[in-house]
Structures are given as C-alpha cells and as structure tokens.
Enzyme design. Structure first.
Site, PDB file in Angstrom:
ATOM      1  CE  LYS A 161      42.692  43.755  38.942  1.00 37.93           C
ATOM      2  NZ  LYS A 161      43.604  42.996  38.049  1.00 37.93           N
TER       3      LYS A 161
ATOM      4  CB  THR B  66      37.905  43.543  39.935  1.00 37.59           C
ATOM      5  OG1 THR B  66      36.948  43.537  40.997  1.00 37.59           O
ATOM      6  CG2 THR B  66      39.218  43.946  40.501  1.00 37.59           C
TER       7      THR B  66
ATOM      8  CB  SER C  44      40.282  42.109  49.541  1.00 39.97           C
ATOM      9  OG  SER C  44      40.623  42.237  48.162  1.00 39.97           O
TER      10      SER C  44
ATOM     11  CE1 TYR D 276      42.987  40.998  42.171  1.00 40.22           C
ATOM     12  CE2 TYR D 276      40.793  40.824  43.136  1.00 40.22           C
ATOM     13  CZ  TYR D 276      41.620  40.892  42.033  1.00 40.22           C
ATOM     14  OH  TYR D 276      41.069  40.845  40.774  1.00 40.22           O
ATOM     15  CG  HIS D 277      38.839  43.670  45.425  1.00 37.46           C
ATOM     16  ND1 HIS D 277      38.613  42.640  46.301  1.00 37.46           N
ATOM     17  CD2 HIS D 277      38.238  43.309  44.266  1.00 37.46           C
ATOM     18  CE1 HIS D 277      37.898  41.695  45.708  1.00 37.46           C
ATOM     19  NE2 HIS D 277      37.662  42.061  44.469  1.00 37.46           N
TER      20      HIS D 277
ATOM     21  CB  THR E 220      30.343  27.727  51.733  1.00 38.53           C
ATOM     22  OG1 THR E 220      30.913  27.672  50.422  1.00 38.53           O
ATOM     23  CG2 THR E 220      30.755  26.501  52.509  1.00 38.53           C
TER      24      THR E 220
HETATM   25  N1  LIG Z   1      38.567  35.424  37.183  1.00 35.23           N
HETATM   26  C1  LIG Z   1      37.754  36.374  37.582  1.00 35.23           C
HETATM   27  O1  LIG Z   1      36.604  36.104  37.990  1.00 35.23           O
HETATM   28  C2  LIG Z   1      38.176  37.820  37.516  1.00 35.23           C
HETATM   29  C3  LIG Z   1      37.229  38.807  37.823  1.00 35.23           C
HETATM   30  C4  LIG Z   1      37.612  40.145  37.765  1.00 35.23           C
HETATM   31  C5  LIG Z   1      38.906  40.483  37.406  1.00 35.23           C
HETATM   32  N2  LIG Z   1      39.817  39.501  37.128  1.00 35.23           N
HETATM   33  C6  LIG Z   1      41.176  39.919  36.744  1.00 35.23           C
HETATM   34  O2  LIG Z   1      41.537  39.257  35.555  1.00 35.23           O
HETATM   35  C7  LIG Z   1      42.931  38.936  35.559  1.00 35.23           C
HETATM   36  C8  LIG Z   1      43.097  37.455  35.246  1.00 35.23           C
HETATM   37  O3  LIG Z   1      42.388  36.701  36.215  1.00 35.23           O
HETATM   38  P1  LIG Z   1      42.423  35.115  36.204  1.00 35.23           P
HETATM   39  O4  LIG Z   1      41.230  34.655  36.928  1.00 35.23           O
HETATM   40  O5  LIG Z   1      42.681  34.632  34.817  1.00 35.23           O
HETATM   41  O6  LIG Z   1      43.694  34.864  37.134  1.00 35.23           O
HETATM   42  P2  LIG Z   1      44.889  33.818  36.931  1.00 35.23           P
HETATM   43  O7  LIG Z   1      45.663  33.786  38.198  1.00 35.23           O
HETATM   44  O8  LIG Z   1      44.372  32.517  36.459  1.00 35.23           O
HETATM   45  O9  LIG Z   1      45.726  34.503  35.771  1.00 35.23           O
HETATM   46  C9  LIG Z   1      46.758  35.412  35.978  1.00 35.23           C
HETATM   47  C10 LIG Z   1      47.989  34.837  35.305  1.00 35.23           C
HETATM   48  O10 LIG Z   1      49.045  35.788  35.438  1.00 35.23           O
HETATM   49  C11 LIG Z   1      50.225  35.113  35.796  1.00 35.23           C
HETATM   50  N3  LIG Z   1      51.074  36.058  36.539  1.00 35.23           N
HETATM   51  C12 LIG Z   1      50.803  36.692  37.707  1.00 35.23           C
HETATM   52  N4  LIG Z   1      51.847  37.451  38.078  1.00 35.23           N
HETATM   53  C13 LIG Z   1      52.788  37.312  37.109  1.00 35.23           C
HETATM   54  C14 LIG Z   1      54.092  37.821  36.941  1.00 35.23           C
HETATM   55  N5  LIG Z   1      54.665  38.623  37.860  1.00 35.23           N
HETATM   56  N6  LIG Z   1      54.788  37.474  35.821  1.00 35.23           N
HETATM   57  C15 LIG Z   1      54.240  36.642  34.891  1.00 35.23           C
HETATM   58  N7  LIG Z   1      53.007  36.115  35.008  1.00 35.23           N
HETATM   59  C16 LIG Z   1      52.296  36.431  36.117  1.00 35.23           C
HETATM   60  C17 LIG Z   1      49.765  33.929  36.651  1.00 35.23           C
HETATM   61  O11 LIG Z   1      50.698  32.866  36.673  1.00 35.23           O
HETATM   62  C18 LIG Z   1      48.454  33.543  35.964  1.00 35.23           C
HETATM   63  O12 LIG Z   1      48.650  32.538  34.996  1.00 35.23           O
HETATM   64  C19 LIG Z   1      43.461  39.350  36.909  1.00 35.23           C
HETATM   65  O13 LIG Z   1      44.128  40.589  36.773  1.00 35.23           O
HETATM   66  C20 LIG Z   1      42.231  39.515  37.769  1.00 35.23           C
HETATM   67  O14 LIG Z   1      42.423  40.522  38.714  1.00 35.23           O
HETATM   68  C21 LIG Z   1      39.474  38.182  37.175  1.00 35.23           C
END
Ligand SMILES: NC(=O)c1ccc[n+]([C@@H]2O[C@H](COP(=O)([O-])OP(=O)(O)OC[C@H]3O[C@@H](n4cnc5c(N)ncnc54)[C@H](O)[C@@H]3O)[C@@H](O)[C@H]2O)c1
Length: 397
Positions: free
Chosen positions: A199, A158, A193, A195-196, A269
C-alpha cells in the site's frame, strides 16, 4: 451524471460502493476477477453466507431498482484489459446496453489483495500480494495517463501505512525543517506486513504519476472497516445483495470477527496485551467518504490524502464492548489474551489527525450499543453457517 469505474467491485467494499453510487445516479461499471472468492475457496475459509456472483447481483439490482451496473470480469494485472476501460474498447460481461459508458470521470481503485496475514503466510503469498497489488496500480496509472488524464483516481490506502510512530500522525504530509530550510514530504511510513508495504508502494507510484504527468489522485488512508448493512440502500432487506462477510483471521476484520466469535461462544482472540490502537470506520461511512472524495476531486497535479476513520480503540476495548453487548443479548462471552502471532507494538502512542473528511461533510456512524446490536441481529441469522475451525489459524510473522 458522474461516470464511475469501480476496480474490485465484487469485494467487501466494492459491491456496496457500486450500489451506493448507482443510487446516487452515477453511471457505474464494476470490474473484478473474483480473486477474493477464489482465495477463500483455496484456503477453505468460507464467508458467513454464500453470495451470488456479480452477473446475478447486478441482474437482481436492475430488477429491483431499474438501475444498471455494468460488469467486466477479468484480471486487472492484464494491462490490455485495464486500458480497454479507458479507451472505449472494453467488452462488458453484463450490461443493459452494451455501449461504452464513456471515459470515467472517476475510478475507485479497490482491486488489491487486502489481507496482512495472507501476505505473510510464505514466500509465494508474499510474491502474489506484491505483484498483484503493484501491477494493478501501475496498469491503472499508465491507462489513465495515456487515455484520460482528467479521470480522478480515488485509491484506497490504509492507516497501516503509517505504522505506530511515537509522534502525532498527520493527514498524509509532514512539513520538515532541516538545517534552516523547510519542505513538505509524504508522512514517514513504516508498514508492519508485506500487504501494508504494497500500500505504501502504491502511494509512491501514484505520487510519481501526479508529479510527472499531472494526474489527479486522492489517496484514502482507511482504518479497519466493520459492518454489513447499508442503510441508504432501499432494497437492503434482500440478502442476495449483502456484501461478502468473512469472520476468519485472514479476511475478517476485527469487529466483524469478534461478533461472530461471541455468537458461537468462541473466546474473543485478543493478541498479546491488546493495547494495539487503530482507527475504525463503519462501512456506511466508507461509502460516504468515497462519495465525498468523488465530489471534491483533486486538481491535475494534486495528490490529496485523507485519514479515513471515525474513532480509535484498543483491541482490548473492542473486545470489552462486544462482550458487554453479547452479555445483554444473553450470550456467555469470554475474552482470551493469546500469544501475539504478529510482530507489532502492543502498547504505544497513537494520536491521528483525521479532520479532512469531516470538513468535507462526513457524518460519522459511531460504534454505539445500537450499532453493535444491529450487527449481532444480522449475523445471528446465519449462525448455523459458522465454522469454528476457520476462526483462528495463528499465521505468524
Ligand atoms: N476492508 C478494510 O477494512 C480495509 C481497510 C483499509 C483499506 N482497505 C483497502 O480497501 C480495498 C478494498 O478492500 P476490501 O476489504 O473490499 O477487499 P476485497 O478483497 O473484498 O476487495 C478487493 C476486490 O478486488 C478484487 N481484485 C483483487 N485483485 C484483482 C485483480 N488483479 N483484478 C481484478 N480484481 C481484483 C478482488 O477479487 C476483490 O473482489 C483494498 O485495496 C484494501 O487494501 C480495506
């Protein structure tokens, strides 16, 4: 035909990626433990509409397109499950033919807990976020190293890893001259955070795997994603194939949230001064970036890093754009500057190099009035489902 494994294939980005790559004639397998859905249920933050489970969605996909997406349901913190995906012992939970798809040519790693506010609720959610995200990544690294070191790992990072430094942000690396000598290092990271922070640690783990064991890795530093409809998917009109869409503060991303808020008359917000600048990306461009990364793999012993976004905005600018479109569509939309629940800079320098994916051929979808209007039209269909009390919870750190 590329053989692609998608970890986290039930998620906001994972499911559209599965359909997109399936349409590009890749052999696709998705793996997920429904963590995102389960957390939504536990926290009473329901998505905008119900979505069928992975077995139902892949069955429907097969019926509509004739294409197969194999499904494995399970927790990737389980190292034996992760290893089974690379050594041929996996048992599919849904597949037309139950034979092993073969060693994946690429694995797209989305399987993490993706919410900054969730990671900051309390020590338990922090603990879960750290263990889930790091253990899945570590399991992946070892499985690839032990069974298929030529599999290209495409991992989602990210833009939040870099934070908001007072110098230009480069694409992953920074050349440093110190006392007359030069070397290249990962660009300094400073997360805002836990979470970050996970990453950043993921990136460090995989950089270690690249240096020690010659793994092939691409790390995509992505900005917040927005959008819902996937234009290249011919059966996009079937709502049962829509991806999960949250509008709450924990899992909703800011543009998606603002559109829902505008539709139900909940003032947008904006936290603090609203000068927080970030790089944003349309979900259609996320899919392009994943495909371009797969088609341009890293070599063994190489870590490629791309900054994955197409344009930058302050939060206040986003709110003003959404408000303006809401006005044109007849909504009375207001913006509310609320006390910032987060610890972050509200006005800062932000200039980021993001040439890499454009050079590979990314054709951006920008946040135009037309794009905003289309999102309003889709979200409006589910207006009756919107629950006001889940929009803002004020998780502080
Ligand atoms: N959505 C965004 O805006 C965004 C931005 C930057 C980075 N990301 C990164 O992209 C990735 C996907 O994001 P997203 O928005 O689709 O999130 P999301 O939560 O919708 O997707 C992640 C999926 O992984 C599955 N998962 C998590 N832990 C697991 C485990 N231990 N075993 C099996 N499955 C597991 C969850 O059930 C979920 O379906 C993440 O790594 C996130 O950090 C997302």
């Amino acid at each position: 035909m590329d053989n692609i494994l998608i970890l986290g294939g039930d998620g906001y980005l994972g499911w559209p990626t599965a359909m997109y790559l399936s349409m590009k004639n890749c052999k696709v397998t998705v793996v997920d433990n429904y963590l995102r859905r389960n957390l939504c249920n536990q926290l009473y933050i329901y998505p905008l509409y119900n979505i069928p489970d992975l077995i139902q969605r892949t069955t429907l996909w097969h019926k509509l397109t004739g294409l197969e997406i194999k499904v494995v349901i399970g927790n990737l913190q389980n190292s034996e499950l992760m290893r089974s995906l690379f050594n041929g012992t996996v048992k599919y939970d849904w597949a037309v033919t139950n034979q092993f798809s073969g060693i994946p040519s690429a694995v797209v790693h989305y399987a993490e807990m993706p919410s900054a506010p969730y990671s900051m609720i309390d020590y338990k959610t922090a603990d879960f976020t750290i263990s889930n995200n790091l253990i899945t990544t570590n399991n992946l690294m070892w499985a690839v190293k032990d069974f298929s070191p030529d599999t290209h790992i495409v991992k989602l990072g990210t833009m939040g890893e870099y934070g908001t430094p007072n110098i230009d942000i480069e694409e992953g690396w920074l050349e440093i001259e110190h006392k007359g000598r030069k070397d290249k290092f990962l660009y300094p990271r400073q997360a805002s955070s836990l979470y970050h922070t996970t990453k950043i640690m993921d990136t460090d783990l995989l950089w270690f795997g690249v240096r020690m064991w010659n793994l092939k890795v691409t790390d995509l530093m992505q900005g917040p994603v927005y959008g819902l409809e996937i234009e290249d998917i011919k059966v996009k009109t079937d709502e049962n194939l829509y991806t999960i869409f949250n509008y709450d503060e924990i899992f909703g991303t800011v543009i998606n949230r603002f559109i829902v808020q505008a539709i139900v008359g909940y003032p947008l917000t904006v936290y603090g001064a609203g000068g927080q600048t970030r790089g944003y990306i349309n979900i259609n461009d996320t899919l392009q970036c994943i495909y371009l990364s797969i088609k341009n793999p890293s070599a063994n012993g190489e870590l490629k890093i791309y900054n994955q976004f197409t344009e930058t905005f302050t939060v206040k600018e986003l709110a003003e754009r959404v408000k303006s479109m809401a006005g044109k569509l007849g909504y009375d939309c207001k913006i509310s500057l609320i006390k910032n629940p987060r610890k972050e800079q509200e006005n800062h320098y932000y200039n980021v190099n993001h040439k890499g994916l454009l050079d590979l051929g990314l054709k951006p979808h920008y946040l135009t009035e037309e794009a905003l209007e289309r999102m309003f039209k889709v979200v409006e269909k589910f207006k009756e489902n919107i629950k006001l009390d889940i929009i803002f919870k004020g998780i502080k750190w």
